[in-house]
Design an enzyme around this catalytic site. Structure first.
Site, PDB file in Angstrom:
ATOM      1  N   HIS A 174     127.297 165.092  84.310  1.00 23.83           N
ATOM      2  CA  HIS A 174     125.847 164.992  84.114  1.00 23.83           C
ATOM      3  C   HIS A 174     125.475 165.345  82.672  1.00 23.83           C
ATOM      4  O   HIS A 174     124.630 164.688  82.067  1.00 23.83           O
ATOM      5  CB  HIS A 174     125.103 165.972  85.042  1.00 23.83           C
ATOM      6  CG  HIS A 174     125.186 165.647  86.498  1.00 23.83           C
ATOM      7  ND1 HIS A 174     125.636 166.552  87.436  1.00 23.83           N
ATOM      8  CD2 HIS A 174     124.876 164.517  87.187  1.00 23.83           C
ATOM      9  CE1 HIS A 174     125.573 165.997  88.643  1.00 23.83           C
ATOM     10  NE2 HIS A 174     125.141 164.766  88.520  1.00 23.83           N
TER      11      HIS A 174
ATOM     12  N   LYS B 272     118.590 166.554 102.498  1.00 25.33           N
ATOM     13  CA  LYS B 272     119.963 166.472 101.964  1.00 25.33           C
ATOM     14  C   LYS B 272     120.754 167.771 102.117  1.00 25.33           C
ATOM     15  O   LYS B 272     121.944 167.790 101.856  1.00 25.33           O
ATOM     16  CB  LYS B 272     119.920 166.056 100.491  1.00 25.33           C
ATOM     17  CG  LYS B 272     120.178 164.557 100.323  1.00 25.33           C
ATOM     18  CD  LYS B 272     120.637 164.226  98.921  1.00 25.33           C
ATOM     19  CE  LYS B 272     121.284 162.861  98.841  1.00 25.33           C
ATOM     20  NZ  LYS B 272     121.726 162.535  97.489  1.00 25.33           N
TER      21      LYS B 272
ATOM     22  N   ARG C 169     130.249 155.880  86.826  1.00 24.74           N
ATOM     23  CA  ARG C 169     131.661 156.276  86.721  1.00 24.74           C
ATOM     24  C   ARG C 169     132.514 155.041  87.025  1.00 24.74           C
ATOM     25  O   ARG C 169     132.507 154.098  86.268  1.00 24.74           O
ATOM     26  CB  ARG C 169     131.960 157.446  87.664  1.00 24.74           C
ATOM     27  CG  ARG C 169     131.316 158.755  87.191  1.00 24.74           C
ATOM     28  CD  ARG C 169     131.286 159.781  88.281  1.00 24.74           C
ATOM     29  NE  ARG C 169     130.564 159.249  89.450  1.00 24.74           N
ATOM     30  CZ  ARG C 169     130.288 159.934  90.544  1.00 24.74           C
ATOM     31  NH1 ARG C 169     130.675 161.174  90.649  1.00 24.74           N
ATOM     32  NH2 ARG C 169     129.611 159.395  91.528  1.00 24.74           N
TER      33      ARG C 169
ATOM     34  N   SER D 286     129.527 166.218  91.929  1.00 26.90           N
ATOM     35  CA  SER D 286     129.080 167.518  92.435  1.00 26.90           C
ATOM     36  C   SER D 286     129.832 167.884  93.708  1.00 26.90           C
ATOM     37  O   SER D 286     130.174 169.052  93.918  1.00 26.90           O
ATOM     38  CB  SER D 286     127.574 167.497  92.718  1.00 26.90           C
ATOM     39  OG  SER D 286     126.856 167.257  91.546  1.00 26.90           O
TER      40      SER D 286
HETATM   41  O1  PNS Z   1     122.471 162.404  92.246  1.00 24.86           O
HETATM   42  P1  PNS Z   1     122.155 161.405  93.322  1.00 24.86           P
HETATM   43  O2  PNS Z   1     122.100 162.085  94.666  1.00 24.86           O
HETATM   44  O3  PNS Z   1     123.081 160.210  93.297  1.00 24.86           O
HETATM   45  O4  PNS Z   1     120.668 160.873  92.987  1.00 24.86           O
HETATM   46  C1  PNS Z   1     120.023 159.962  93.834  1.00 24.86           C
HETATM   47  C2  PNS Z   1     118.514 159.839  93.493  1.00 24.86           C
HETATM   48  C3  PNS Z   1     117.841 161.179  93.512  1.00 24.86           C
HETATM   49  C4  PNS Z   1     118.364 159.233  92.108  1.00 24.86           C
HETATM   50  C5  PNS Z   1     117.883 158.870  94.548  1.00 24.86           C
HETATM   51  O5  PNS Z   1     118.248 159.290  95.826  1.00 24.86           O
HETATM   52  C6  PNS Z   1     116.354 158.810  94.465  1.00 24.86           C
HETATM   53  O6  PNS Z   1     115.799 158.285  93.517  1.00 24.86           O
HETATM   54  N1  PNS Z   1     115.669 159.346  95.486  1.00 24.86           N
HETATM   55  C7  PNS Z   1     114.252 159.366  95.563  1.00 24.86           C
HETATM   56  C8  PNS Z   1     113.749 158.415  96.641  1.00 24.86           C
HETATM   57  C9  PNS Z   1     113.615 157.011  96.130  1.00 24.86           C
HETATM   58  O7  PNS Z   1     112.889 156.717  95.196  1.00 24.86           O
HETATM   59  N2  PNS Z   1     114.337 156.041  96.756  1.00 24.86           N
HETATM   60  C10 PNS Z   1     114.260 154.649  96.405  1.00 24.86           C
HETATM   61  C11 PNS Z   1     115.358 154.216  95.459  1.00 24.86           C
HETATM   62  S1  PNS Z   1     116.858 153.860  96.347  1.00 24.86           S
END
Ligand code: PNS
Length: 160
Positions: free
Chosen positions: A16, A40, A89, A127
């Site tokens: 990150h 989560k 990645r 993570s």
């Molecule tokens: O680190 P992560 O868990 O891969 O991040 C995922 C994240 C937080 C970017 C994604 O889950 C997110 O944007 N969640 C908010 C809900 C949302 O907007 N969902 C629609 C897009 S799929």
């Protein structure tokens, strides 16, 4: 350009930080947006994750740490940003990232997603890998910054 780098950051890894460093070179302002999503079941609370990131980026004045709930597109809109940053990645990330980018564009056609390839040395890092190694007593010194190592030791020390 104001960019938003969203994620769970549970916890922040060196991968990150690599993306934060790269993104802060192309954005004038980078908002790191920590998802506060109770479904989560994160190891660290949103406050803990935000304060870790604040400590990590304390010498980066162009980086702001915030948290968000609900849809990312709404957060980006309120923050005045049209650019979402995500790290990439291996190819295994691609499908998920592509789906997310297209969903976000569907929800707000003004929004673009920039996928930044991670440094090769962090290709394997996530993570969840860090949490597993930490829980089973392996060495994760090179995977996380000292702030996160300290917090993981505190948290897991309490569990054992
Ligand atoms: O680190 P992560 O868990 O891969 O991040 C995922 C994240 C937080 C970017 C994604 O889950 C997110 O944007 N969640 C908010 C809900 C949302 O907007 N969902 C629609 C897009 S799929």
């Amino acid at each position: 350009m104001i960019a938003v780098y969203p994620g769970s950051f549970d916890p922040t890894t060196m991968g990150h930080i690599d993306i934060i460093n790269r993104a802060s070179k192309i954005a004038d302002k980078l908002i790191v947006a920590v998802l506060a999503n109770p479904s989560k079941d994160p190891l660290f609370s949103v406050d803990e994750r935000v304060s870790q990131l604040m400590e990590i980026t304390q010498d980066m004045p162009m980086v702001e740490i915030r948290h968000f709930e609900g849809l990312l597109v709404n957060f980006a809109n309120e923050a005045g940003s049209k650019v979402i940053i995500r790290g990439l990645r291996a190819m295994t990330d691609f499908e998920y990232e592509f789906q997310m980018a297209l969903t976000n564009r569907e929800l707000n056609s003004q929004l673009e997603t920039l996928l930044i390839p991670t440094s090769a040395k962090y290709l394997f890092l996530s993570s969840s890998v860090v949490k597993q190694v930490a829980m089973f007593g392996g060495n994760y010194d090179k995977m996380v910054p000292p702030v996160v190592k300290r917090d993981l030791e505190r948290k897991l020390g309490g569990i054992k």
